[in-house]
Design a protein around this motif. Sequence first.
Motif, short mmCIF file in Angstrom:
data_model
loop_
_atom_site.label_atom_id
_atom_site.label_comp_id
_atom_site.label_asym_id
_atom_site.label_seq_id
_atom_site.Cartn_x
_atom_site.Cartn_y
_atom_site.Cartn_z
N UNK A 180 0.83 -1.20 0.00
CA UNK A 180 0.00 0.00 0.00
C UNK A 180 0.86 1.25 0.00
N UNK A 181 1.96 1.24 0.75
CA UNK A 181 2.87 2.39 0.76
C UNK A 181 3.48 2.56 -0.63
N UNK A 182 4.00 1.48 -1.17
CA UNK A 182 4.67 1.54 -2.47
C UNK A 182 3.74 2.03 -3.58
N UNK A 183 2.48 1.62 -3.54
CA UNK A 183 1.53 1.97 -4.60
C UNK A 183 0.73 3.23 -4.30
N UNK A 210 4.00 5.71 -5.57
CA UNK A 210 3.84 5.02 -6.85
C UNK A 210 5.16 4.58 -7.49
N UNK A 211 5.87 3.69 -6.82
CA UNK A 211 7.15 3.19 -7.31
C UNK A 211 7.06 1.71 -7.65
N UNK A 212 7.90 1.28 -8.57
CA UNK A 212 8.03 -0.16 -8.84
C UNK A 212 8.70 -0.80 -7.63
N UNK A 213 8.65 -2.11 -7.58
CA UNK A 213 9.34 -2.81 -6.49
C UNK A 213 10.83 -2.51 -6.52
N UNK A 214 11.39 -2.44 -7.72
CA UNK A 214 12.82 -2.14 -7.87
C UNK A 214 13.15 -0.74 -7.34
N UNK A 215 12.37 0.26 -7.74
CA UNK A 215 12.61 1.64 -7.30
C UNK A 215 12.41 1.78 -5.79
N UNK A 216 11.36 1.16 -5.27
CA UNK A 216 11.08 1.21 -3.83
C UNK A 216 12.24 0.56 -3.06
N UNK A 217 12.70 -0.59 -3.56
CA UNK A 217 13.81 -1.29 -2.93
C UNK A 217 15.07 -0.45 -2.87
N UNK A 218 15.38 0.25 -3.96
CA UNK A 218 16.56 1.12 -3.98
C UNK A 218 16.46 2.19 -2.90
N UNK A 219 15.27 2.73 -2.73
CA UNK A 219 15.08 3.81 -1.74
C UNK A 219 15.26 3.31 -0.31
#
Length: 119
Positions: A7-10, A15-24
């Motif tokens: 829910x946070x990621x989306x 609104x980040x991809x799993x890859x972008x969220x993971x990098x952050x």
Amino acid sequence: MKERIKAVRKHPDINLSQEEFGKRVGVKGNTIGNYELGLRNPSEAVIFSICREFNVNESWLRTGNGKMFNPMSEDEELDLYVGRISGGADEFKKNLIKTLCKLSEDEWDVLKKIISEMK
């Protein structure tokens, strides 16, 4: 917790991809996928990173109690948005923010007038 991480990621403001969220938050995208599927649980460090990076209420992330985000002042909210833009890849947004920061007071007045006439 898996649904809340997703829910946070989306969330529309993130609104980040799993890859972008993971990098952050300091992990790989497939690790975020494993969290969201419930195959793995995030470490304390990852939970802390999610809360810090996205202003997430830790109690909500862990338990679902309370609101998703911590309250922010207008200045804190602005800092968060500018930080997201400066850390992103969208050059248009970066250039727009830089250009706005260079406006004189007279130019701000002209911009205000233009925007008010657009309403």
